[in-house]
Design an enzyme around this catalytic site. Structure first.
Site, mmCIF file in Angstrom:
data_model
loop_
_atom_site.group_PDB
_atom_site.id
_atom_site.type_symbol
_atom_site.label_atom_id
_atom_site.label_comp_id
_atom_site.label_asym_id
_atom_site.label_seq_id
_atom_site.Cartn_x
_atom_site.Cartn_y
_atom_site.Cartn_z
ATOM 1 N N LYS A 80 36.343 50.831 -21.438
ATOM 2 C CA LYS A 80 35.596 51.946 -21.413
ATOM 3 C C LYS A 80 34.101 51.468 -20.786
ATOM 4 O O LYS A 80 33.685 50.107 -21.216
ATOM 5 C CB LYS A 80 35.416 52.435 -22.664
ATOM 6 N N SER A 155 34.016 60.774 -25.947
ATOM 7 C CA SER A 155 33.394 60.287 -24.581
ATOM 8 C C SER A 155 34.333 59.493 -23.866
ATOM 9 O O SER A 155 34.066 59.081 -22.927
ATOM 10 C CB SER A 155 32.248 59.784 -24.887
ATOM 11 N N SER A 179 34.953 59.886 -30.663
ATOM 12 C CA SER A 179 35.216 59.472 -29.062
ATOM 13 C C SER A 179 36.307 58.887 -28.749
ATOM 14 O O SER A 179 36.878 58.740 -27.686
ATOM 15 C CB SER A 179 33.771 59.083 -28.539
#
Length: 479
Positions: A80, A155, A179
Site C-alpha cells: 500500500k 482506504s 481500512s
C-alpha cells in the site's frame, strides 16, 4: 490448466521449492495479469516491474543454491502506498507527496523482503488513508473487480482490489478505522487488522498515531497467517511497538470449533443494515454453531459513541501529523509571495484534497483552546469506556462476530456529497481500532447483485492466532 495467479500462497511456496515453476515465471504471470487489468481496475499508483523481475531472478538463484532459503523466497506481493519502500515513490495518494522517494523501507515491509518476497508495486489509497472508498486518491479511484461501477472500499481499496483480481497474491494494507477490513468485505477477500502495537508503524506515513495499524490482505486465512508471522513483532524503531512475542501460527486441520464461545453483539445489527448483510453474517454464525461453537448474545453498550469519538480523535491526530506538509519541511512549495501564511495557504490549499482538508479542520477545531476538554478530552474518556466494553465481553466469550460494514459495496459517487453517510460505512469497524483489539475479515456470501458480504471476528489483545484458527476452520467448512 490452473493459472499461476490462481494459486494460494502455500501452493506458490510449495511449487517454488519443488521447482514446478520459477519465481520469474510466477512474477511474470502476475505482471502480465496486472498489464491486462490495470487500465480497468487501477489498483496501483506505482509499478516496479524491472525491480520485481530482478528480484525474481535473484530468488531463483537462491532457491537453486541454498538448501534452506528464506521461507517466502520468490513470492510476489504488493505494498500500500502509505508504507515506505526505499527508492520507490511513496505518494500516500496525494499530490503533496508526488515526488517523495523515501531512502528507507518500513519495518513491516522490510521483514517480508528479508523473508524473500518481491514487491510488484505500490497500491492505490485514499489520500493519506483518509476515506472509505478509494475515491479520494489524487491519482484517480480504484474500481471494484466484482462490479466496476462500485467502489472497492478504502482506504486500502487498491490492495483489496489487486488481491481480488489476482493481480497480487497478497498486499499490505493499513487499518486506522477499518481500512483493511472494509475493503476486504467489499472485494470478497480476507484481511487482518492486528492488535495495536503488534506491528511496527516505522516507515508508515502517519494518519492517526494512536490508531494506525499495519495489516495484510490475502485470499484466505492461511495465506495471511503465513505472512503475519514474518512482518509482525516488536520493533525498537517504533515507540508504540509492544514486546509481546508473536506465537507460531498452527492452523487446525479440521473444521471443528467445539467449545468456542462466539459473542454476538446486538449493537452491530442495527436498524438500516442491509438485510442481505445481516442474513449472511447470521448464516455464517449458524454455520460455526454447526461446527461446534456456541453463540452467546452480548452487549457492547458504548458502541453507539464509537463514530463521534473516532471522528474527534482521528482528525485531531491527523491535523497534527499533517502539519509538517507545509512547503518547508515536506512537500513542494507553491506561491512566491513574502508572506509565510500565503505560502502555507497556497501550498496546502492546492495540494491537499477536500477530504484531507475537512479532517484537518475538524481536528484543529477539536484541539483548539476552549474546545480541547469539551471534545478531544471527552472523546478520549469515552474511548476508555469502549475498550472496557471489549475487556468485559472477552471475560464471557472467546471471539466476537459481527458484520464488517452495514452494506455491500456502494456505487461511485453515492456518498460524495454526504460525508456523514460515508463515515457511517465504518460504524462497525471503528470500535476495534479505538479498543486496540485485533480483527479478521473474510467473505461469507453475496448479495442479490453478486457483491461480496463480509464478516469480522474480533478477539482479545494479541490473540491473532485464535482469530486465524477460527477463520480457517470456517473456511475449511465453507470450501
Amino acid at each position: 490448466m490452473t493459472s499461476l495467479t490462481d494459486l494460494s500462497i502455500r501452493e506458490c511456496l510449495t511449487g517454488l521449492r519443488a521447482g514446478d515453476f520459477s519465481s520469474r515465471e510466477l512474477t511474470e504471470a502476475y505482471l502480465g495479469r496486472i498489464d491486462s487489468l490495470e487500465a480497468d481496475i487501477h489498483a496501483f499508483i506505482t509499478l516496479t516491474p524491472d525491480r520485481a523481475l530482478a528480484g525474481a531472478d535473484a530468488a531463483d538463484a537462491i532457491l537453486k543454491s541454498q538448501d534452506h532459503p528464506p521461507r517466502l523466497t520468490g513470492l510476489p506481493i504488493a505494498v500500500k502506498d502509505v508504507l515506505c519502500l526505499a527508492g520507490v515513490p511513496c505518494t500516500c495518494g496525494s499530490k503533496i507527496l508526488e515526488n517523495f522517494i523515501p531512502p528507507f523501507t518500513a519495518t513491516t515491509v522490510q521483514r517480508l523482503l528479508d523473508a524473500g518476497t518481491i514487491p510488484l508495486g505500490k497500491t492505490n489509497t485514499d489520500e493519506f488513508a483518509m476515506g472509505s472508498s478509494t475515491e479520494n486518491s489524487a491519482y484517480g479511484p480504484t474500481l471494484n473487480p466484482w462490479n466496476t461501477n462500485h467502489v472497492p472500499g478504502g482506504s486500502s481499496g487498491g490492495s483489496a482490489a489487486a488481491v481480488a483480481a489476482h493481480m497480487a497474491p497478497a498486499a499490505f494494507g493499513t487499518d486506522t478505522g477499518g481500512s483493511v477490513r472494509q475493503p476486504c468485505s467489499f472485494c470478497g477477500v480476507t484481511g487482518i487488522k492486528p492488535t495495536y502495537g503488534r506491528t511496527s508503524r516505522y516507515g508508515l506515513v502517519a494518519f492517526g498515531s494512536s490508531l494506525d495499524t499495519v495489516g495484510m490482505i490475502g485470499r484466505n486465512v492461511e495465506d495471511i497467517s503465513l505472512l503475519f508471522q514474518y512482518f509482525a513483532g516488536f520493533d525498537p524503531l517504533d515507540a508504540t511497538s509492544v514486546q509481546t512475542p508473536v506465537p507460531e501460527i498452527v492452523l487446525p486441520q479440521s473444521p471443528d470449533l467445539n467449545g468456542l464461545r462466539i459473542g454476538v453483539p446486538e449493537e452491530y445489527f442495527i436498524k438500516g443494515i442491509q438485510p442481505e448483510v445481516e442474513g449472511g453474517v447470521r448464516a455464517a454464525i449458524a454455520q460455526m454453531e454447526a461446527q461446534g461453537a456456541s453463540a452467546v448474545p452480548i452487549h457492547l453498550p458504548h458502541t453507539e459513541y464509537a463514530l463521534p469519538v473516532y471522528y474527534l480523535i482521528a482528525p485531531a491526530e491527523a491535523s497534527a501529523n499533517l502539519a509538517r506538509y507545509d512547503g518547508i519541511r515536506f512537500g513542494p512549495r507553491l506561491g512566491e509571495g513574502e508572506d509565510l501564511w500565503e505560502m502555507f495557504t497556497e501550498t496546502r490549499g492546492k495540494l491537499f484534497g477536500s477530504e484531507v482538508k475537512r479532517r484537518i479542520m475538524l481536528g484543529t477545531y477539536a484541539l483548539s483552546a476552549g474546545y480541547y476538554d469539551a471534545y478531544y478530552g471527552k472523546a478520549q474518556k469515552v474511548r476508555t469506556l469502549i475498550k472496557a466494553d471489549f475487556d468485559q465481553a472477552f471475560e464471557e466469550v472467546d471471539v466476537i462476530a459481527a458484520p464488517v460494514a452495514p452494506t455491500t459495496a456502494f456505487k461511485f459517487g453515492q456518498h460524495t456529497d454526504d460525508p456523514l453517510a460515508m463515515y457511517l460505512e465504518d460504524v462497525f469497524t471503528l470500535p476495534a481500532n479505538l479498543a486496540g483489539v485485533p480483527g479478521l475479515a473474510f467473505p461469507v456470501g453475496y448479495d442479490k447483485h453478486g457483491l461480496p458480504i463480509g464478516m469480522q471476528l474480533m478477539g482479545p489483545h494479541f490473540k491473532e492466532d485464535l482469530l486465524f484458527s477460527v477463520g480457517h476452520a470456517y473456511q475449511l467448512a465453507s470450501d
